[in-house]
Design a protein around this motif. Structure first.
Motif, PDB file in Angstrom:
ATOM      1  N   ALA A 101      44.463  31.115  45.586  1.00 21.71           N
ATOM      2  CA  ALA A 101      45.041  31.345  44.215  1.00 21.71           C
ATOM      3  C   ALA A 101      45.394  30.252  43.353  1.00 21.71           C
ATOM      4  CB  ALA A 101      46.467  32.128  44.414  1.00 21.71           C
ATOM      5  N   GLN A 102      45.641  29.031  44.103  1.00 17.45           N
ATOM      6  CA  GLN A 102      45.852  27.897  43.232  1.00 17.45           C
ATOM      7  C   GLN A 102      44.509  27.247  42.620  1.00 17.45           C
ATOM      8  OE1 GLN A 102      48.917  27.152  42.538  1.00 17.45           O
ATOM      9  NE2 GLN A 102      49.666  28.802  43.723  1.00 17.45           N
ATOM     10  N   GLU A 103      43.548  27.375  43.529  1.00 15.22           N
ATOM     11  CA  GLU A 103      42.342  27.073  43.198  1.00 15.22           C
ATOM     12  C   GLU A 103      41.746  27.885  41.810  1.00 15.22           C
ATOM     13  OE1 GLU A 103      38.231  28.412  45.199  1.00 15.22           O
ATOM     14  OE2 GLU A 103      39.000  26.616  46.149  1.00 15.22           O
ATOM     15  N   TYR A 104      41.980  29.108  41.876  1.00 16.15           N
ATOM     16  CA  TYR A 104      41.626  30.148  40.637  1.00 16.15           C
ATOM     17  C   TYR A 104      42.530  29.482  39.429  1.00 16.15           C
ATOM     18  CZ  TYR A 104      41.788  34.047  37.832  1.00 16.15           C
ATOM     19  OH  TYR A 104      41.703  34.781  36.726  1.00 16.15           O
ATOM     20  N   PHE A 105      44.003  29.325  39.638  1.00 16.47           N
ATOM     21  CA  PHE A 105      44.519  28.812  38.372  1.00 16.47           C
ATOM     22  C   PHE A 105      44.206  27.633  37.887  1.00 16.47           C
ATOM     23  CE2 PHE A 105      47.775  31.681  40.534  1.00 16.47           C
ATOM     24  CZ  PHE A 105      47.645  32.944  39.539  1.00 16.47           C
ATOM     25  N   ASP A 106      43.928  26.715  38.766  1.00 17.09           N
ATOM     26  CA  ASP A 106      43.379  25.308  38.660  1.00 17.09           C
ATOM     27  C   ASP A 106      42.188  25.039  37.652  1.00 17.09           C
ATOM     28  OD1 ASP A 106      45.641  24.330  39.909  1.00 17.09           O
ATOM     29  OD2 ASP A 106      44.596  23.605  41.672  1.00 17.09           O
ATOM     30  N   GLY A 107      41.197  26.143  37.969  1.00 11.54           N
ATOM     31  CA  GLY A 107      40.234  26.237  36.975  1.00 11.54           C
ATOM     32  C   GLY A 107      40.643  26.544  35.551  1.00 11.54           C
ATOM     33  N   TYR A 108      41.750  27.174  35.183  1.00 12.90           N
ATOM     34  CA  TYR A 108      42.019  27.244  33.913  1.00 12.90           C
ATOM     35  C   TYR A 108      42.433  25.998  33.196  1.00 12.90           C
ATOM     36  CZ  TYR A 108      40.892  32.043  34.254  1.00 12.90           C
ATOM     37  OH  TYR A 108      40.472  33.343  34.355  1.00 12.90           O
ATOM     38  N   VAL A 109      42.986  25.048  34.237  1.00 16.06           N
ATOM     39  CA  VAL A 109      43.507  23.655  33.347  1.00 16.06           C
ATOM     40  C   VAL A 109      42.309  22.969  32.669  1.00 16.06           C
ATOM     41  CG1 VAL A 109      44.547  21.722  34.110  1.00 16.06           C
ATOM     42  CG2 VAL A 109      45.094  23.597  35.186  1.00 16.06           C
ATOM     43  N   ALA A 110      41.281  22.964  33.356  1.00 15.44           N
ATOM     44  CA  ALA A 110      40.331  22.111  32.918  1.00 15.44           C
ATOM     45  C   ALA A 110      39.536  22.867  31.636  1.00 15.44           C
ATOM     46  CB  ALA A 110      39.305  21.705  33.927  1.00 15.44           C
ATOM     47  N   GLU A 111      39.240  24.253  31.755  1.00 18.28           N
ATOM     48  CA  GLU A 111      38.210  24.810  30.830  1.00 18.28           C
ATOM     49  C   GLU A 111      39.230  26.141  29.829  1.00 18.28           C
ATOM     50  OE1 GLU A 111      34.705  25.988  32.702  1.00 18.28           O
ATOM     51  OE2 GLU A 111      34.721  24.029  33.859  1.00 18.28           O
ATOM     52  N   GLY A 112      40.373  26.232  30.253  1.00 15.90           N
ATOM     53  CA  GLY A 112      40.986  27.460  29.674  1.00 15.90           C
ATOM     54  C   GLY A 112      41.438  27.336  28.176  1.00 15.90           C
TER      55      GLY A 112
END
Length: 94
Positions: free
Chosen positions: A11-22
């Protein structure tokens, strides 16, 4: 039953994806949902309970719906959060 720590990591991996590109809305929704997911998983770990993916999803949905009823989110945020939650569920099920 699932490995709660592995599920949390995914889940954290999924959320972290938005930090860079969200977008700003996605960053807000990912942070908001991260809190609800962490609460549900953390509570289960502390209480030494087991969760299935389905029960995790159910508990997170209940938590988010309670927050919505308490007026924590504006209508446009509700839509973004629900969309992201649906995407998270699919991601975790993979």
């Amino acid at each position: 039953m699932v490995d709660l720590e592995a599920l949390s990591d995914k889940a954290q991996e999924y959320f972290d994806g938005y930090v860079a590109e969200g977008t700003d809305d996605q960053l807000f929704a990912s942070g908001y949902l991260r809190g609800h997911v962490d609460l549900v998983i953390g509570t289960a770990i502390v209480k030494q309970e087991t969760l299935t993916l389905e029960s995790l999803v159910d508990d997170v949905e209940k938590s988010v719906n309670k927050a919505i009823k308490n007026g924590e989110l504006e209508q446009n945020d509700i839509e973004t959060v629900n969309d992201m939650l649906n995407r998270l569920i699919k991601y975790l099920a993979e």
